[in-house]
Design an enzyme around this catalytic site. Sequence first.
Site, PDB file in Angstrom:
ATOM      1  N   GLY A  15       0.826  -1.207   0.000  1.00  0.00           N
ATOM      2  CA  GLY A  15       0.000   0.000   0.000  1.00  0.00           C
ATOM      3  C   GLY A  15       0.855   1.250   0.000  1.00  0.00           C
ATOM      4  N   GLY A 108       4.723  -7.451   4.121  1.00  0.00           N
ATOM      5  CA  GLY A 108       4.888  -8.244   2.904  1.00  0.00           C
ATOM      6  C   GLY A 108       6.131  -7.849   2.139  1.00  0.00           C
ATOM      7  N   ILE A 130       0.651   3.391   6.302  1.00  0.00           N
ATOM      8  CA  ILE A 130      -0.188   4.292   7.087  1.00  0.00           C
ATOM      9  C   ILE A 130      -0.756   3.579   8.308  1.00  0.00           C
ATOM     10  CG2 ILE A 130      -0.831   5.649   5.049  1.00  0.00           C
ATOM     11  CD1 ILE A 130      -3.690   4.357   5.419  1.00  0.00           C
ATOM     12  N   ASP A 131      -0.839   2.242   8.261  1.00  0.00           N
ATOM     13  CA  ASP A 131      -1.479   1.478   9.327  1.00  0.00           C
ATOM     14  C   ASP A 131      -0.675   1.469  10.623  1.00  0.00           C
ATOM     15  OD1 ASP A 131      -3.353   0.784   7.368  1.00  0.00           O
ATOM     16  OD2 ASP A 131      -2.241  -1.022   6.824  1.00  0.00           O
ATOM     17  N   ARG A 166     -26.261  15.866  15.864  1.00  0.00           N
ATOM     18  CA  ARG A 166     -26.130  14.538  15.266  1.00  0.00           C
ATOM     19  C   ARG A 166     -24.952  13.768  15.850  1.00  0.00           C
ATOM     20  NH1 ARG A 166     -26.608  16.471   8.995  1.00  0.00           N
ATOM     21  NH2 ARG A 166     -28.882  16.490   8.818  1.00  0.00           N
ATOM     22  N   ARG A 175      -6.172  -1.358   8.567  1.00  0.00           N
ATOM     23  CA  ARG A 175      -6.202  -2.817   8.419  1.00  0.00           C
ATOM     24  C   ARG A 175      -6.568  -3.438   9.763  1.00  0.00           C
ATOM     25  NH1 ARG A 175      -1.453  -6.013   5.216  1.00  0.00           N
ATOM     26  NH2 ARG A 175      -0.304  -5.505   7.103  1.00  0.00           N
ATOM     27  N   ALA A 190     -13.735  11.979  20.458  1.00  0.00           N
ATOM     28  CA  ALA A 190     -14.783  10.990  20.184  1.00  0.00           C
ATOM     29  C   ALA A 190     -15.397  10.485  21.490  1.00  0.00           C
ATOM     30  CB  ALA A 190     -14.216   9.829  19.379  1.00  0.00           C
ATOM     31  N   LYS A 217     -25.302  17.816  25.551  1.00  0.00           N
ATOM     32  CA  LYS A 217     -24.326  17.643  24.468  1.00  0.00           C
ATOM     33  C   LYS A 217     -25.047  17.460  23.135  1.00  0.00           C
ATOM     34  CE  LYS A 217     -20.242  14.902  23.155  1.00  0.00           C
ATOM     35  NZ  LYS A 217     -19.367  16.085  22.962  1.00  0.00           N
ATOM     36  N   HIS A 259      -9.972   5.245   1.244  1.00  0.00           N
ATOM     37  CA  HIS A 259      -8.642   5.572   0.728  1.00  0.00           C
ATOM     38  C   HIS A 259      -8.302   7.052   0.759  1.00  0.00           C
ATOM     39  CE1 HIS A 259      -8.933   1.406  -0.571  1.00  0.00           C
ATOM     40  NE2 HIS A 259      -7.623   1.431  -0.689  1.00  0.00           N
TER      41      HIS A 259
END
Length: 359
Positions: A15, A108, A130-131, A166, A175, A190, A217, A259
């Site tokens: 990737g 890999g 990036i993972d 919302r 991954r 979050a 909230k 992506h």
Amino acid sequence: MERKFKKIGVLTSGGDAPGMNNAVRAVTRAAISNGVEVVGIQGGYYGLIHEKMIPLDARAVSGILNRGGTFLYSDRCLEFKTEEGMQKAVDTCHKYGLDGIVAIGGDGTFRGATDLSNRGIPTIGVPGSIDNDITATDDSIGFDTAMNTVVDAIDRLRDTCESHARCNVVEVMGRNCGDIAIRTAIACGAVGVALLECPFDEPALMEKIRRLKAGGKRSFIVVIAEGYPAEHPEFKSEEFAKRIQAETDVETKFVRLAHIVRGGSPTLNDRMLATEMGYAAVEQLLAGKSDLVICKKENEIVEYNINYALILDRMYKGKLKDGDLDHFSNSQIKEMREICEEKRIAYRKLYKMMDDISC
């Protein structure tokens, strides 16, 4: 650096990740500074098998520092996993006079690097993913940029969540690794996060949203690591968003960033990390070293044997096979287990902190 080679190749595989171009630039210029020619291999191991080669000089790698992706292109090559494919790759190295390879990518890519090293082509691996799912390194190239991309996207979603009272359920890449998810969840405030590394209590999250809503909230963000639904087929992120709305009476939307998380101009941290790792890879190669992966541990650039790094990764992910530990000493195995436990403890601390401060 001691000059030992006349020509080396550099490739990017697996990737793509922001910062790969910076690593290629560092490899190229470090080698040229030591009188070594550089060849860029296009399309990863596929390009090595099929002779997709371009000469690289200082000018060829100019103007790429701010570009995401990889200008050498990338591919996942099943042919390279065969003995015939690996031999073609070795033959290409001999044909073009490549004395060594720097391979930039994920686990890999490192397995491929070991295959080349075992067949007489000295190879050094540089973690580009990036993972951030390579256990031997604290940070991989592209991880910081990916997190910043997610933060930017969630901040924008937060604006409309606040306006309309919302909730947004946001699925992020990574991954089977929850590093992007847990850190961006904390950074974006979050209310909850689902990832493989820590237990996810859905009823408790529903109760928290109801309680926070009752307290005034208006906006809620829940982050889902893509590996979570992949490993729990009964859990569907889209259906989970519907359950939140049904059980809390908070209008809930689902977003899969996919992506988008891979692209974009690399951050300063990724540019620095890629440059340090690319430069170190050339140092090690020209010093006669091979079958190593360049890592960042406790803010220092270090090297690990690639096989050690791969088995450590399997140990952490619970994927050890019979015989995997046979070639390691008791002290090495102990060290591996300590590294795995330290990573698990770090996850638990981050998860608890996020849960505590999202009250």
